[in-house]
Design a protein around this motif. Structure first.
Motif, mmCIF file in Angstrom:
data_model
loop_
_atom_site.group_PDB
_atom_site.id
_atom_site.type_symbol
_atom_site.label_atom_id
_atom_site.label_comp_id
_atom_site.label_asym_id
_atom_site.label_seq_id
_atom_site.Cartn_x
_atom_site.Cartn_y
_atom_site.Cartn_z
ATOM 1 N N LYS A 6 -23.622 -11.213 -9.944
ATOM 2 C CA LYS A 6 -24.148 -10.771 -11.236
ATOM 3 C C LYS A 6 -23.020 -10.200 -12.091
ATOM 4 N N ASN A 7 -22.190 -9.363 -11.484
ATOM 5 C CA ASN A 7 -21.056 -8.757 -12.176
ATOM 6 C C ASN A 7 -19.778 -9.042 -11.413
ATOM 7 N N ILE A 8 -18.764 -9.479 -12.134
ATOM 8 C CA ILE A 8 -17.427 -9.642 -11.579
ATOM 9 C C ILE A 8 -16.499 -8.787 -12.423
ATOM 10 N N ILE A 9 -15.862 -7.833 -11.761
ATOM 11 C CA ILE A 9 -14.902 -6.970 -12.441
ATOM 12 C C ILE A 9 -13.530 -7.319 -11.873
ATOM 13 N N VAL A 10 -12.586 -7.614 -12.731
ATOM 14 C CA VAL A 10 -11.221 -7.859 -12.281
ATOM 15 C C VAL A 10 -10.360 -6.692 -12.744
ATOM 16 N N TRP A 11 -9.481 -6.270 -11.865
ATOM 17 C CA TRP A 11 -8.609 -5.123 -12.137
ATOM 18 C C TRP A 11 -7.199 -5.523 -11.748
ATOM 19 N N ARG A 12 -6.341 -5.620 -12.748
ATOM 20 C CA ARG A 12 -4.945 -5.938 -12.463
ATOM 21 C C ARG A 12 -4.283 -4.686 -11.912
ATOM 22 N N HIS A 13 -3.480 -4.865 -10.881
ATOM 23 C CA HIS A 13 -2.793 -3.711 -10.295
ATOM 24 C C HIS A 13 -2.026 -2.958 -11.378
ATOM 25 N N ALA A 14 -1.893 -1.672 -11.164
ATOM 26 C CA ALA A 14 -1.154 -0.821 -12.095
ATOM 27 C C ALA A 14 0.353 -1.078 -11.936
ATOM 28 N N GLU A 15 1.134 -0.415 -12.780
ATOM 29 C CA GLU A 15 2.583 -0.622 -12.782
ATOM 30 C C GLU A 15 3.196 -0.299 -11.420
ATOM 31 N N ALA A 16 4.062 -1.187 -10.953
ATOM 32 C CA ALA A 16 4.723 -1.020 -9.656
ATOM 33 C C ALA A 16 6.234 -0.941 -9.841
ATOM 34 N N LEU A 17 6.901 -0.498 -8.795
ATOM 35 C CA LEU A 17 8.361 -0.512 -8.799
ATOM 36 C C LEU A 17 8.841 -1.957 -8.844
ATOM 37 N N PRO A 18 10.005 -2.208 -9.427
ATOM 38 C CA PRO A 18 10.516 -3.579 -9.468
ATOM 39 C C PRO A 18 10.874 -4.073 -8.070
ATOM 40 N N VAL A 19 10.788 -5.376 -7.876
ATOM 41 C CA VAL A 19 11.078 -5.968 -6.569
ATOM 42 C C VAL A 19 12.498 -5.635 -6.119
ATOM 43 N N GLU A 20 13.427 -5.486 -7.055
ATOM 44 C CA GLU A 20 14.818 -5.159 -6.701
ATOM 45 C C GLU A 20 14.919 -3.802 -6.009
ATOM 46 N N ALA A 21 14.004 -2.888 -6.297
ATOM 47 C CA ALA A 21 14.033 -1.553 -5.703
ATOM 48 C C ALA A 21 13.529 -1.550 -4.263
ATOM 49 N N VAL A 22 12.781 -2.584 -3.890
ATOM 50 C CA VAL A 22 12.143 -2.607 -2.566
ATOM 51 C C VAL A 22 12.629 -3.776 -1.725
ATOM 52 N N GLY A 23 12.847 -4.914 -2.360
ATOM 53 C CA GLY A 23 13.313 -6.096 -1.650
ATOM 54 C C GLY A 23 12.213 -7.043 -1.198
ATOM 55 N N ASP A 24 10.997 -6.562 -1.066
ATOM 56 C CA ASP A 24 9.877 -7.389 -0.616
ATOM 57 C C ASP A 24 8.756 -7.242 -1.633
ATOM 58 N N ASP A 25 8.366 -8.348 -2.255
ATOM 59 C CA ASP A 25 7.349 -8.290 -3.303
ATOM 60 C C ASP A 25 6.038 -7.691 -2.811
ATOM 61 N N LEU A 26 5.606 -8.026 -1.602
ATOM 62 C CA LEU A 26 4.333 -7.510 -1.089
ATOM 63 C C LEU A 26 4.384 -6.015 -0.785
ATOM 64 N N ALA A 27 5.584 -5.457 -0.607
ATOM 65 C CA ALA A 27 5.741 -4.046 -0.255
ATOM 66 C C ALA A 27 5.998 -3.146 -1.461
ATOM 67 N N ARG A 28 5.927 -3.693 -2.664
ATOM 68 C CA ARG A 28 6.208 -2.884 -3.855
ATOM 69 C C ARG A 28 5.101 -1.842 -4.077
ATOM 70 N N PRO A 29 5.434 -0.540 -4.066
ATOM 71 C CA PRO A 29 4.431 0.489 -4.323
ATOM 72 C C PRO A 29 4.257 0.719 -5.823
ATOM 73 N N LEU A 30 3.209 1.440 -6.159
ATOM 74 C CA LEU A 30 3.016 1.839 -7.553
ATOM 75 C C LEU A 30 4.105 2.821 -7.959
ATOM 76 N N SER A 31 4.491 2.742 -9.205
ATOM 77 C CA SER A 31 5.393 3.740 -9.773
ATOM 78 C C SER A 31 4.571 5.003 -10.071
ATOM 79 N N ALA A 32 5.223 6.075 -10.473
ATOM 80 C CA ALA A 32 4.496 7.293 -10.863
ATOM 81 C C ALA A 32 3.561 6.992 -12.026
ATOM 82 N N LYS A 33 4.030 6.189 -12.997
ATOM 83 C CA LYS A 33 3.169 5.783 -14.114
ATOM 84 C C LYS A 33 1.992 4.959 -13.602
#
Length: 159
Positions: A6-33
């Motif tokens: 009946k209802n589909i809500i899509v939510w794009r993930h919030a801002e994350a650290l850049p991949v360069e800061a972590v090295g693994d795209d799946l492991a990127r955490p959210l930034s403070a923002k």
């Protein structure tokens, strides 16, 4: 199989650290923002969501952390990867038991492609801002299509 929520809500993930800061795209955490964006949007969603919600998240850390802000049971689904094809997402949804409400936490471009598809646009993609939600409701006259109920961005939610 058609999608029957009946209802589909899509939510794009919030801002994350850049991949360069972590090295693994799946492991990127959210930034403070991103953490602030997720909390703000979760506060709005909690005021409007019903308890019979199925919450599906991408396995990417940034999507899971976004979903965590809601305090609902999170179901991680491997088909909702950052690079998923629209057909993989549609297959995932069509295989689920019929539910009234589903919330997907994931990524561009497949979120925007899914919204465009559900609204009846062929081969189109809608740009969804980081941390934003699009709430779609099944049409009462055309069950295979949806209409927009709400679009919310964290920058428009009061602090």
């Amino acid at each position: 199989m058609p999608i029957t929520f009946k209802n589909i809500i899509v939510w794009r993930h919030a801002e994350a650290l850049p991949v360069e800061a972590v090295g693994d795209d799946l492991a990127r955490p959210l930034s403070a923002k991103g953490q602030r964006q997720a909390k703000r949007m979760a506060r709005w969603l909690n005021q409007h969501l019903s308890n019979d919600l199925l919450l599906l998240s991408s396995p990417a850390l940034r999507a899971f952390q976004t979903a965590e802000a809601l305090k609902f049971k999170i179901n991680i689904h491997p088909a909702l990867q950052p690079n998923a094809a629209l057909q993989e997402v549609l297959d995932c949804l069509s295989e689920l038991e019929s539910q009234q409400n589903v919330l997907l936490v994931g990524h561009q471009p497949w979120l925007g492609q899914l919204v465009a598809h559900l609204l009846g646009f062929d081969s189109a993609e809608i740009s969804i801002e980081k941390g934003a939600t699009w709430w779609l409701r099944q049409s009462s006259t055309q069950p295979s299509t949806y209409k927009i109920i709400s679009v919310q961005a964290p920058s428009y939610i009061p602090r």
